[in-house]
Design a protein around this motif. Structure first.
Motif, PDB file in Angstrom:
ATOM      1  N   VAL A 160       0.841  -1.198   0.000  1.00  0.00           N
ATOM      2  CA  VAL A 160       0.000   0.000   0.000  1.00  0.00           C
ATOM      3  C   VAL A 160       0.881   1.255   0.000  1.00  0.00           C
ATOM      4  O   VAL A 160       0.668   2.193  -0.770  1.00  0.00           O
ATOM      5  CB  VAL A 160      -0.952   0.005   1.223  1.00  0.00           C
ATOM      6  N   ILE A 203       1.434   4.733  -2.905  1.00  0.00           N
ATOM      7  CA  ILE A 203       1.181   6.165  -2.666  1.00  0.00           C
ATOM      8  C   ILE A 203       2.446   6.952  -2.323  1.00  0.00           C
ATOM      9  O   ILE A 203       2.376   8.151  -2.032  1.00  0.00           O
ATOM     10  CB  ILE A 203       0.121   6.366  -1.549  1.00  0.00           C
ATOM     11  N   ALA A 212      -3.522  -3.116  -4.190  1.00  0.00           N
ATOM     12  CA  ALA A 212      -2.671  -1.933  -4.369  1.00  0.00           C
ATOM     13  C   ALA A 212      -1.534  -2.240  -5.343  1.00  0.00           C
ATOM     14  O   ALA A 212      -1.221  -1.436  -6.226  1.00  0.00           O
ATOM     15  CB  ALA A 212      -2.121  -1.471  -3.024  1.00  0.00           C
ATOM     16  N   PHE A 259      -7.031   7.067  -5.118  1.00  0.00           N
ATOM     17  CA  PHE A 259      -6.157   5.949  -4.748  1.00  0.00           C
ATOM     18  C   PHE A 259      -6.219   4.848  -5.810  1.00  0.00           C
ATOM     19  O   PHE A 259      -7.299   4.329  -6.118  1.00  0.00           O
ATOM     20  CB  PHE A 259      -6.653   5.422  -3.390  1.00  0.00           C
ATOM     21  N   GLY A 260      -5.053   4.538  -6.364  1.00  0.00           N
ATOM     22  CA  GLY A 260      -4.992   3.463  -7.363  1.00  0.00           C
ATOM     23  C   GLY A 260      -5.411   3.887  -8.756  1.00  0.00           C
ATOM     24  O   GLY A 260      -5.328   3.098  -9.693  1.00  0.00           O
ATOM     25  N   LYS A 290      -0.772  -0.492  -8.890  1.00  0.00           N
ATOM     26  CA  LYS A 290       0.502   0.153  -9.186  1.00  0.00           C
ATOM     27  C   LYS A 290       1.044  -0.347 -10.527  1.00  0.00           C
ATOM     28  O   LYS A 290       1.485   0.423 -11.370  1.00  0.00           O
ATOM     29  CB  LYS A 290       1.508  -0.111  -8.066  1.00  0.00           C
ATOM     30  N   ALA A 311      -8.855  10.585  -0.327  1.00  0.00           N
ATOM     31  CA  ALA A 311      -8.344  10.161  -1.639  1.00  0.00           C
ATOM     32  C   ALA A 311      -9.013   8.877  -2.116  1.00  0.00           C
ATOM     33  O   ALA A 311      -8.497   8.208  -3.020  1.00  0.00           O
ATOM     34  CB  ALA A 311      -6.834   9.976  -1.564  1.00  0.00           C
ATOM     35  N   THR A 312     -10.177   8.569  -1.561  1.00  0.00           N
ATOM     36  CA  THR A 312     -10.834   7.290  -1.864  1.00  0.00           C
ATOM     37  C   THR A 312     -10.994   7.044  -3.360  1.00  0.00           C
ATOM     38  O   THR A 312     -10.822   5.913  -3.823  1.00  0.00           O
ATOM     39  CB  THR A 312     -12.211   7.239  -1.170  1.00  0.00           C
ATOM     40  N   PHE A 331      -8.169   6.288   2.400  1.00  0.00           N
ATOM     41  CA  PHE A 331      -8.395   5.471   1.195  1.00  0.00           C
ATOM     42  C   PHE A 331      -9.099   4.177   1.576  1.00  0.00           C
ATOM     43  O   PHE A 331      -9.214   3.847   2.758  1.00  0.00           O
ATOM     44  CB  PHE A 331      -7.075   5.193   0.469  1.00  0.00           C
ATOM     45  N   TYR A 342      -3.259   7.206   5.884  1.00  0.00           N
ATOM     46  CA  TYR A 342      -1.844   7.577   5.842  1.00  0.00           C
ATOM     47  C   TYR A 342      -1.652   8.681   6.870  1.00  0.00           C
ATOM     48  O   TYR A 342      -2.389   9.671   6.873  1.00  0.00           O
ATOM     49  CB  TYR A 342      -1.466   8.075   4.439  1.00  0.00           C
TER      50      TYR A 342
END
Ligand code: PMP
Length: 380
Positions: free
Chosen positions: A53, A57, A256, A184-185, A260, A180-181, A201, A216
């Protein structure tokens, strides 16, 4: 049917599901059981997920705390900070700044914070749904302690100028939290470079399981920025107690990592599909309006109004489509979307709106069929 509601939730990727499975079965240990290998296996698995994770980020693994999802993370960021600041200086007045187009978990938590004596400003946004930097600067007071702004809006997909906001927060020594829901990703990000202090997230928006997410928390040795929201056995360095949901955490980690590895490719693919979808819709349905920013928006989101056609009346004719009449989050609420009202959509057009969001398994052929179905429902 054709699923066009990926902003509400996503199916678990088969790779994620496969990775989770052993942690329901033979690897069922409690990560807090340090005395035997059942515990160690579980602990190693959660550490690996934390690293996966963090890597997505641009954080350090020890800056990630697992929660039950973004709703909890958002609440924790707000109430955990209030608790910390009040503990340090009970007399100090507190002022927080947020916007009028946040997710309900921020809107309602901020309203609850007001009842605890925190002064909260809900900043108006521009017609695209973005925070205006000049408006933000003017809202800062000597006792402003927190700015919280959504990164990608869950209804209209608009991207906020997060880097600029973070810079202003830093210059004024104000903590910066972002929900950032929906970013994120999906968008490339590096929280360390951006100088974000707190970021929420969730796994289920990115092909991970439901009921798991994270916060975070920028490391600020030796102090932590916020107090716990949940006290107990001291898991997660005492920041978030409760036995870890190991299978879900493993799932979020793999989700995650998949994001990425595929982010760049999926961003381009979905952007092209989404633009194709919009061009076809515009050509097929006269009068259709796009809400939100034309380009500064998540690559997978469309939010469209059909003036004169209430979405409630369209839905029975859209049975084959999984679409949303706003955000899926306001369960059963018939009130008008605060986000659409917040960007100035006329109150009589707000109920004539659909959110169409695509994802990892959306194809062009599905979108072609969706245009036909939508067109048919309007000309009915
Ligand atoms: N914030 C945003 C922007 C969201 O889209 C959602 C999910 N609808 C949430 C928070 C809540 O996330 P969760 O379902 O993980 O509680």
């Amino acid at each position: 049917g054709i699923y066009l509601d990926y902003n509400a939730t996503t199916p678990v990727d088969p790779v994620v599901f496969h990775a989770m499975e052993p942690y329901f079965k033979e690897h069922f240990g409690n990560p807090a059981s340090a005395a035997h290998h059942w515990g160690w296996i579980a602990e190693n698995a959660t550490n690996k997920a934390r690293t996966q994770v963090a890597s997505l980020i641009g954080a350090k693994p020890n800056e990630i705390t697992f929660t039950a999802g973004a709703t909890e993370s958002n609440n924790w960021a707000i109430f955990g900070l209030i608790s910390k600041l009040r503990e340090e200086n009970p007399q100090e007045p507190l002022h927080f700044i947020t916007s009028t187009v946040e997710h309900s978990s921020i809107m309602k938590a901020m309203a609850a914070a007001e009842k605890l004596g925190v002064e909260v400003d809900f900043l108006p946004v521009n017609s695209y749904g973005q925070v205006e930097i000049e408006t933000l600067k003017k809202a800062i007071k000597p006792h402003t302690k927190l700015m919280s702004f959504i990164w990608v809006n869950n209804e209209i997909g608009t991207i906020n100028p997060i880097a600029e906001i973070a810079k202003i927060a830093k210059e004024n020594q104000i903590y910066f939290h972002t929900d950032a829901t929906q970013a994120f990703g999906k968008l490339p990000m590096n929280v360390t470079d951006l100088g974000i202090d707190l970021m929420s997230f969730s796994a289920h928006k990115v092909y991970g399981p439901k009921g798991i997410g994270g916060l975070y928390i920028r490391s600020k040795d030796p102090k932590v920025l916020i107090n716990p929201l949940i006290y107990g056995g001291g898991q997660e360095k005492g920041l978030r107690s409760g036995t870890l949901n190991v299978p879900a955490i493993v799932g979020m980690g793999v989700a995650a990592e998949l994001c990425k590895n595929t982010l760049e490719h999926e961003y381009e693919r979905q952007l092209q599909l989404r633009n194709f979808f919009w061009e076809k819709l515009k050509a097929a349905i006269p009068g259709i309006i796009l809400n939100g920013h034309p380009t500064e928006r998540a690559p997978n989101n469309l939010n469209v109004s059909f003036p004169g056609h209430k979405s409630e009346q369209l839905l029975p004719r859209l049975q084959k489509l999984g679409v949303s009449t706003g955000s899926a989050c306001g369960t059963g609420s018939m009130s008008l979307s605060h986000v659409l009202l917040g960007i100035g959509v006329a109150p009589d057009v707000v109920p004539c709106t659909l959110r169409l969001s695509i994802g990892r398994w959306t194809t062009q052929e599905e979108l072609e069929r969706a245009v036909e179905i939508l067109k048919g429902s309007i000309s009915h």
